[in-house]
Design a protein around this motif. Structure first.
Motif, short mmCIF file in Angstrom:
data_model
loop_
_atom_site.label_atom_id
_atom_site.label_comp_id
_atom_site.label_asym_id
_atom_site.label_seq_id
_atom_site.Cartn_x
_atom_site.Cartn_y
_atom_site.Cartn_z
N ASN A 288 45.18 46.19 43.47
CA ASN A 288 44.80 47.60 43.45
C ASN A 288 43.29 47.77 43.53
N TRP A 289 42.56 46.91 42.80
CA TRP A 289 41.10 46.97 42.85
C TRP A 289 40.58 46.62 44.24
N ALA A 290 41.19 45.61 44.87
CA ALA A 290 40.77 45.23 46.21
C ALA A 290 41.03 46.36 47.21
N VAL A 291 42.19 47.00 47.10
CA VAL A 291 42.50 48.12 48.00
C VAL A 291 41.55 49.28 47.76
N ALA B 274 32.48 42.64 53.93
CA ALA B 274 32.52 41.23 53.55
C ALA B 274 31.85 41.02 52.20
N ASP B 275 30.68 41.64 51.98
CA ASP B 275 30.00 41.51 50.69
C ASP B 275 30.80 42.18 49.58
N THR B 276 31.43 43.32 49.89
CA THR B 276 32.23 44.01 48.88
C THR B 276 33.42 43.15 48.44
N LEU B 277 34.11 42.54 49.39
CA LEU B 277 35.25 41.69 49.05
C LEU B 277 34.81 40.43 48.33
N ARG B 278 33.64 39.90 48.68
CA ARG B 278 33.14 38.71 47.99
C ARG B 278 32.80 39.04 46.52
N THR B 279 32.19 40.20 46.31
CA THR B 279 31.90 40.61 44.92
C THR B 279 33.19 40.85 44.14
N GLY C 20 34.71 37.53 43.19
CA GLY C 20 34.02 36.92 42.04
C GLY C 20 34.42 37.55 40.72
N THR C 21 34.57 38.88 40.72
CA THR C 21 35.01 39.57 39.50
C THR C 21 36.42 39.15 39.11
N LEU C 22 37.31 39.06 40.08
CA LEU C 22 38.68 38.66 39.80
C LEU C 22 38.75 37.21 39.33
#
Length: 374
Positions: free
Chosen positions: A269-272, A286-291, A294-296
């Motif tokens: 849900n957070w990724a979506v 790409a940077d948003t998904l990488r961050t 890392g949080t997950l």
């Protein structure tokens, strides 16, 4: 000397009188007559054992096994459906039977049972939750098939409990039926939860793979296609399904959100949410998904650390819950008359109900103690 001879003759006569000679017309006595008659014990019950419950249970298990095997042709996975469609296109009429043809080839009784199960499950409020669990666990069952399998499990468990209970056949029948009623839903929930946890553990690496693909110049659909082809189960299958939904016109964010709902994944849900925000506001996905990955990953590491620290409490809870159950089963085999007072007397019934209520409260309380949200 004469007196001694007279005494010996009299002894021989008395012994001969006590042991009558067998008559040629007399029949040999059965084995039950050779067993000494004790107080309140019928020799016939000592010599003859009633094997009818065992025979009935064996025949019932055999019949139910045959009925269960009749359901096997309908349990066809989606991959097998795709392979059958490809074979039908390539080979024409020489392909094996499809799911519909196999269903038509089944016996009339099995078809009627499945149709009745579908009608019963259609009117129930819990059918949607059950089907969601079946879908999350990736089991190829329809609603009617699941209901028929549950009924089979209840009957077989009741028969096995009656056979293993010894003298307390009624108690074994009830306990077996209750276990058969509970084990199937618990097993389904366990399998669904295990697959969801595996998906949660794979998600950070999946997001990193998507981020790397985006940095390489691919678009989001191409990145999802790479994940669907290269990722292990269950992530590969779930993203493949989302990608198939996008090919028939569904928005990519909505398809990924369905994956999150289907797997009941907060991380997804957070990724979506991150993808939706990036598509509305703009920025580097790409940077948003990488961050986000890392949080997950840090969250998953903290969750494992908490699970390690609470392992002793969870093990103690399992032991405390299982101990009274095993003691009850052991006492029914060792001293049935002592344990039977729990359901043959009024005080015993109150004690049994109180014990079950206390056990349920203890299970809920210990589960809340060892359950820590991360």
């Amino acid at each position: 000397m004469t007196a001694v001879t007279d005494i010996g003759l009299s002894l021989q006569i008395n012994v001969g009188a006590d042991a009558p000679s067998p008559s040629p017309t007399s029949r040999p006595q059965p084995a039950a007559a050779l067993v000494p008659r004790a107080a309140g014990v019928d020799p016939a019950t000592v010599a003859v054992t009633d094997r009818s419950p065992y025979i009935a249970a064996g025949l019932l298990a055999l019949a139910l096994f045959v009925l269960a095997t009749a359901l096997v042709p309908t349990r066809q996975t989606k991959r097998e459906d795709r392979v059958a469609a490809i074979d039908a296109y390539v080979l024409g009429d020489t392909v094996p039977l499809s799911r519909q043809e196999l269903k038509a080839a089944q016996s009339t009784i099995t078809t009627q049972l499945l149709d009745m199960g579908d009608r019963v499950m259609k009117d129930r409020k819990s059918t949607s939750k059950t089907m969601a669990l079946i879908e999350r666990a990736d089991l190829p069952f329809r609603a009617g098939e699941w209901l028929v399998l549950r009924v089979i499990a209840i009957v077989v468990a009741a028969a096995v409990g009656m056979v293993l209970a010894g003298q307390g056949k009624v108690v074994g029948l009830v306990i077996g039926a209750v276990l058969g009623l509970l084990l199937m839903p618990l097993g389904l929930r366990f399998k669904a939860a295990r697959r969801a946890r595996k998906f949660e553990a794979q998600l950070p690496q999946i997001l990193l793979l998507i981020s790397t693909s985006l940095r390489s110049g691919f678009g989001l659909p191409q990145s999802l296609d790479a994940v669907a082809r290269d990722a292990a189960e269950p992530a590969g299958k779930e993203f493949s399904r989302a990608l198939a939904e996008t090919r028939i016109g569904t928005d990519i964010s909505d398809a990924l959100e369905r994956v999150a709902v289907r797997m009941e994944s907060k991380s997804m849900n957070w990724a979506v949410m991150a993808i939706r925000i990036q598509r509305q506001v703009g920025g580097n996905l790409a940077d948003t998904l990488r961050t986000t990955a890392g949080t997950l990953r840090e969250r998953e590491s903290l969750h494992r650390q908490v699970a390690t620290l609470s392992a002793e409490g969870r093990l103690s809870a399992y032991i405390l819950v299982a101990m009274p159950i095993f003691i009850f089963v052991y006492m029914t085999q060792v001293n049935y008359g002592y344990v039977s007072l729990l359901w043959t007397t009024t005080v015993g019934l109150f004690m049994s109900v109180g014990g079950l209520v206390s056990l349920g409260v203890g299970i809920v309380w210990m589960r809340q103690v060892v359950k820590i949200e991360v």
